[in-house]
Design a protein around this motif. Sequence first.
Motif, mmCIF file in Angstrom:
data_model
loop_
_atom_site.group_PDB
_atom_site.id
_atom_site.type_symbol
_atom_site.label_atom_id
_atom_site.label_comp_id
_atom_site.label_asym_id
_atom_site.label_seq_id
_atom_site.Cartn_x
_atom_site.Cartn_y
_atom_site.Cartn_z
ATOM 1 N N GLN A 102 11.089 9.976 -0.634
ATOM 2 C CA GLN A 102 11.737 9.205 0.427
ATOM 3 C C GLN A 102 11.232 9.656 1.796
ATOM 4 O O GLN A 102 10.961 8.809 2.669
ATOM 5 N N ASN A 103 11.094 10.959 1.994
ATOM 6 C CA ASN A 103 10.576 11.458 3.279
ATOM 7 C C ASN A 103 9.172 10.915 3.548
ATOM 8 O O ASN A 103 8.837 10.562 4.690
ATOM 9 N N PHE A 104 8.360 10.844 2.500
ATOM 10 C CA PHE A 104 7.001 10.307 2.614
ATOM 11 C C PHE A 104 7.039 8.852 3.085
ATOM 12 O O PHE A 104 6.299 8.444 3.999
ATOM 13 N N VAL A 105 7.906 8.055 2.464
ATOM 14 C CA VAL A 105 8.026 6.633 2.815
ATOM 15 C C VAL A 105 8.604 6.465 4.215
ATOM 16 O O VAL A 105 8.110 5.663 5.025
ATOM 17 N N VAL A 106 9.641 7.227 4.518
ATOM 18 C CA VAL A 106 10.277 7.134 5.833
ATOM 19 C C VAL A 106 9.291 7.473 6.946
ATOM 20 O O VAL A 106 9.198 6.765 7.959
ATOM 21 N N GLU A 107 8.557 8.551 6.771
ATOM 22 C CA GLU A 107 7.599 8.958 7.804
ATOM 23 C C GLU A 107 6.541 7.883 8.045
ATOM 24 O O GLU A 107 6.184 7.594 9.198
ATOM 25 N N ALA A 108 6.063 7.271 6.955
ATOM 26 C CA ALA A 108 5.044 6.221 7.098
ATOM 27 C C ALA A 108 5.602 5.017 7.845
ATOM 28 O O ALA A 108 4.927 4.444 8.723
ATOM 29 N N ILE A 109 6.835 4.601 7.517
ATOM 30 C CA ILE A 109 7.447 3.455 8.197
ATOM 31 C C ILE A 109 7.696 3.768 9.667
ATOM 32 O O ILE A 109 7.405 2.952 10.557
ATOM 33 N N GLN A 110 8.215 4.954 9.953
ATOM 34 C CA GLN A 110 8.517 5.302 11.338
ATOM 35 C C GLN A 110 7.252 5.408 12.185
ATOM 36 O O GLN A 110 7.268 5.099 13.375
ATOM 37 N N ILE A 169 9.269 -3.891 -6.137
ATOM 38 C CA ILE A 169 9.674 -3.009 -7.230
ATOM 39 C C ILE A 169 8.396 -2.508 -7.886
ATOM 40 O O ILE A 169 7.608 -3.313 -8.399
ATOM 41 N N TYR A 170 8.185 -1.196 -7.864
ATOM 42 C CA TYR A 170 6.954 -0.637 -8.409
ATOM 43 C C TYR A 170 7.267 0.213 -9.626
ATOM 44 O O TYR A 170 7.880 1.279 -9.526
ATOM 45 N N ASP A 171 6.882 -0.287 -10.808
ATOM 46 C CA ASP A 171 6.958 0.474 -12.052
ATOM 47 C C ASP A 171 5.818 1.490 -12.006
ATOM 48 O O ASP A 171 4.663 1.159 -12.249
ATOM 49 N N VAL A 172 6.163 2.737 -11.698
ATOM 50 C CA VAL A 172 5.153 3.741 -11.344
ATOM 51 C C VAL A 172 4.204 4.034 -12.498
ATOM 52 O O VAL A 172 2.982 4.078 -12.317
ATOM 53 N N MET A 173 4.726 4.241 -13.693
ATOM 54 C CA MET A 173 3.870 4.666 -14.801
ATOM 55 C C MET A 173 3.102 3.501 -15.421
ATOM 56 O O MET A 173 2.038 3.704 -16.013
ATOM 57 N N ALA A 187 0.832 -1.208 0.000
ATOM 58 C CA ALA A 187 0.000 0.000 0.000
ATOM 59 C C ALA A 187 0.867 1.259 0.000
ATOM 60 O O ALA A 187 0.557 2.243 -0.687
ATOM 61 N N LEU A 188 1.975 1.216 0.735
ATOM 62 C CA LEU A 188 2.843 2.381 0.850
ATOM 63 C C LEU A 188 3.486 2.745 -0.487
ATOM 64 O O LEU A 188 3.505 3.927 -0.868
ATOM 65 N N VAL A 189 4.024 1.761 -1.211
ATOM 66 C CA VAL A 189 4.681 2.107 -2.473
ATOM 67 C C VAL A 189 3.662 2.582 -3.504
ATOM 68 O O VAL A 189 3.968 3.452 -4.336
ATOM 69 N N ARG A 190 2.475 2.053 -3.466
ATOM 70 C CA ARG A 190 1.430 2.558 -4.369
ATOM 71 C C ARG A 190 1.054 4.002 -4.014
ATOM 72 O O ARG A 190 0.843 4.838 -4.909
#
Length: 255
Positions: A47-55, A115-119, A10-13
């Motif tokens: 990266q800040n978005f992902v880090v904050e969610a994990i923390q 691995i998320y191919d964004v486009m 969910a986070l990478v999406r």
Amino acid sequence: MESKLQFAQALVRQAGSYIRQHMSDDLAIETKSRYDDLVTNLDKDTQNFVVEAIQTAYPDDFLMGEENNLRHPIKDGNVWVIDPIDGTVNFIVQKEDFAIMLAYFEDGVGQFGLIYDVMQDKLYSGGPDLPLMMNDQTLEAFDNRPLTRSLIGSNGSMYAHNVSGISNLINQTLGVRVYGGAGISMAHVLSGRLLAYFSHLYPWDYAAAQIIGSQLGYELLTLDGEQVDYQSRQMVMFIPSAYKQTIQDYMERGK
């Protein structure tokens, strides 16, 4: 572990959606080690978005990330490895062929990778005790097809200069493909579009693919056939275990 993987998926999406929403903004682009090693404000923000969610979700876990000098060793506790935008040049110039990558380790043992191919909205994920999937499709193990009916991905410079005999090996196949990003290239290996991939990578470039690939018959090794160190940038190969000796023989003759 399954709930943690679901959190990561969910986070990478969500991070991919964040990038798509902001990729047309005016980007602040900086040069890192050389002119083609670029970083944007969106790399850092993602990266800040992902880090904050994990923390927030897992405050006792640790982080290794491409940006902001996050360098916790993977053998020390529960560690997330983050590459917020892999293929930044592709992202800047082409607006496609870039990926978000996330891997999770416990005391040095890879539990799952993403691995998320964004486009293309393609999410490759899984681990030793978890389903190996691309979205809702099961990833198949390496099918042992011949070199002469295969394509190989490579870093363009390493191929052009025949580093360790890489171009000699590729000349035995149907050709080379250069995608400009480790995540997209290794996802193509995992999906069977490429036989193998050669490049010069940092740990956050290869961590997710190594975890997933190890369950599908692939190995991530240095060009000398050694284990990667998860500390520095190294020349590596992501190859089928079934072709390890054959590939090493071609490369040995090319030295």
